[in-house]
Design an enzyme around this catalytic site. Sequence first.
Site, PDB file in Angstrom:
ATOM      1  N   GLU A   1       7.280   0.921  -1.468  1.00  0.00           N
ATOM      2  CA  GLU A   1       6.019   0.847  -0.719  1.00  0.00           C
ATOM      3  C   GLU A   1       4.849   1.351  -1.563  1.00  0.00           C
ATOM      4  OE1 GLU A   1       6.928   3.477   2.523  1.00  0.00           O
ATOM      5  OE2 GLU A   1       8.163   2.021   3.582  1.00  0.00           O
TER       6      GLU A   1
ATOM      7  N   GLY B   1       1.180   1.742  -2.889  1.00  0.00           N
ATOM      8  CA  GLY B   1      -0.161   1.420  -2.396  1.00  0.00           C
ATOM      9  C   GLY B   1      -1.181   1.675  -3.499  1.00  0.00           C
TER      10      GLY B   1
ATOM     11  N   ARG C   1     -13.117  10.189  -0.952  1.00  0.00           N
ATOM     12  CA  ARG C   1     -12.083  10.907  -1.715  1.00  0.00           C
ATOM     13  C   ARG C   1     -12.587  12.178  -2.425  1.00  0.00           C
ATOM     14  NH1 ARG C   1      -9.391   9.219  -5.460  1.00  0.00           N
ATOM     15  NH2 ARG C   1      -7.452  10.186  -4.793  1.00  0.00           N
TER      16      ARG C   1
ATOM     17  N   CYS D   1     -26.700  13.583   4.544  1.00  0.00           N
ATOM     18  CA  CYS D   1     -27.155  14.955   4.757  1.00  0.00           C
ATOM     19  C   CYS D   1     -25.980  15.897   4.941  1.00  0.00           C
ATOM     20  CB  CYS D   1     -28.121  14.998   5.933  1.00  0.00           C
ATOM     21  SG  CYS D   1     -29.588  14.054   5.548  1.00  0.00           S
ATOM     22  N   GLU D   2     -25.226  16.065   3.881  1.00  0.00           N
ATOM     23  CA  GLU D   2     -24.082  16.987   3.838  1.00  0.00           C
ATOM     24  C   GLU D   2     -23.994  17.499   2.401  1.00  0.00           C
ATOM     25  OE1 GLU D   2     -21.857  17.892   6.189  1.00  0.00           O
ATOM     26  OE2 GLU D   2     -22.265  16.406   7.756  1.00  0.00           O
TER      27      GLU D   2
HETATM   28  C1  LIG Z   1       0.647   5.917   2.322  1.00  0.00           C
HETATM   29  C2  LIG Z   1       2.051   5.482   2.303  1.00  0.00           C
HETATM   30  C3  LIG Z   1       2.557   4.767   1.209  1.00  0.00           C
HETATM   31  C4  LIG Z   1       1.730   4.448  -0.017  1.00  0.00           C
HETATM   32  O1  LIG Z   1       1.483   5.576  -0.787  1.00  0.00           O
HETATM   33  P1  LIG Z   1       0.819   5.442  -2.241  1.00  0.00           P
HETATM   34  O2  LIG Z   1       0.720   6.830  -2.727  1.00  0.00           O
HETATM   35  O3  LIG Z   1      -0.505   4.815  -2.049  1.00  0.00           O
HETATM   36  O4  LIG Z   1       1.723   4.609  -3.072  1.00  0.00           O
HETATM   37  C5  LIG Z   1       3.867   4.345   1.264  1.00  0.00           C
HETATM   38  N1  LIG Z   1       4.658   4.626   2.334  1.00  0.00           N
HETATM   39  C6  LIG Z   1       4.191   5.316   3.395  1.00  0.00           C
HETATM   40  C7  LIG Z   1       5.107   5.578   4.527  1.00  0.00           C
HETATM   41  C8  LIG Z   1       2.891   5.771   3.417  1.00  0.00           C
HETATM   42  O5  LIG Z   1       2.446   6.482   4.471  1.00  0.00           O
END
Ligand SMILES: *Cc1c(COP(=O)(O)O)cnc(C)c1O
Length: 421
Positions: free
Chosen positions: A275, A277, A314, A346-347
């Site tokens: 997974e 991201g 971030r 404004c922070e």
């Molecule tokens: C956010 C998330 C990801 C992705 O994480 P990255 O650090 O962006 O690779 C994968 N699995 C789950 C369950 C997440 O909550």
Amino acid sequence: MHYFDYKNGELYAENVSLRDIAAQVGTPFYCYSAATIRRHIKMFQDSFKGRDALVCYAMKANSNQAVLTLIAKMGAGVDVVSGGEISRAIKAGFPVSKIVYSGVAKTSAEIRQGLELGIHCFNAESEPELERINQVAGQMGVKAPVSVRVNPDVDGGGHEKIMTGKSENKFGIPWQKVDKVYELIATLQNLEVVGIDLHIGSQITDLKPFSEAFERIGSLVAKLRGVGHKIQHVDFGGGLGVPYKNDNDIPPHPDEYAAMINRVAGDLGVKYIFEPGRMIAANAGILVGEVEFVKHGDGRDFVITDIGMNDLIRPTLYDAYHDIKPISEPQNGFETRIVDVVGPICETADYMAKGRELPIFKQGDLLAVMSAGAYGAVAANTYNTRALIPEVLVDNDRFAVVRKRLEVEEIIALDIVPDWI
Ligand SMILES: *Cc1c(COP(=O)(O)O)cnc(C)c1O
């Protein structure tokens, strides 16, 4: 690796000048590189060639429909964390068999949505959630495919707000309790075990926490199978870091990550699910803005831009570091100055960089906040009643606005003034 480079003294996204995009869409805007996204997905897929493995992009990093459609076309799957993200996945063309559903608070309506579509797996995070999934599946007369998210209690290092794999985090089932939870599943008639999963955190640049966690999973799989649970896949989650800074810890290459996985899980005979991201999207996007003013404060200089913390949260939220580059390439031997790059909100916490040595900026200059493709636009908001900024996708020598600016009039129009005021 990304495709944002200087050409003839100007910063380009692939073969499109960012100054040209700015002239057409106005600043600030997000710009994504299709070639970079494709490259990252392919790198990950290639690392596991010859294995039964599926890369399920974690769309919460960047869920623009154009980005998702691009990734779906590469045969990848997707990791979602809400019913809304399931809808996005379907619309982008991901097959239901490649959707895995994570998250700690799935509602009955969201579970029903997933079951009606027939998604690949519900990654469950607690006993009451499993009971709810069982109940909804029972009402529908179907069996729900489930996996249990294991909390392996390892420390991935990095910022505490993005660590998820320690026992004090809200995520997953403590690894010592996991076998009990699989026993519970066996008593629930409308559930079917398909796998086991974990996700230990984000922006992890060292293989060690991963391998520690995955070894725990490996022994759990053996144990669970020994008592008859059908573990067909292991979902290793995401979390691989990216280089935000040139002199940063260099994260492991997906090939090294793959070699480690094969070492700890290669003999289990399971399908792998991943997974990623951030690793796919972060360096595939930048945020372009303009300098409004340069202000010489008392012992501190401020470059005040039109980019707010509402556009990219971030730095404020995680003290994240993002490189900042002028759109016009600095000439050899250029001068620098130590500045804070701040925004219009404004922070006090509204900044992109603090005490940073940068080339000298002046009013009207364009600049790019690098590595903003993940957890950027998806977390943007309209605080201070600022327009929600557009997103642009570049592919070689063409570009398209892939999300239009949400104008101030449209934002105000969402409010309703009751006639009794
Ligand atoms: C956010 C998330 C990801 C992705 O994480 P990255 O650090 O962006 O690779 C994968 N699995 C789950 C369950 C997440 O909550």
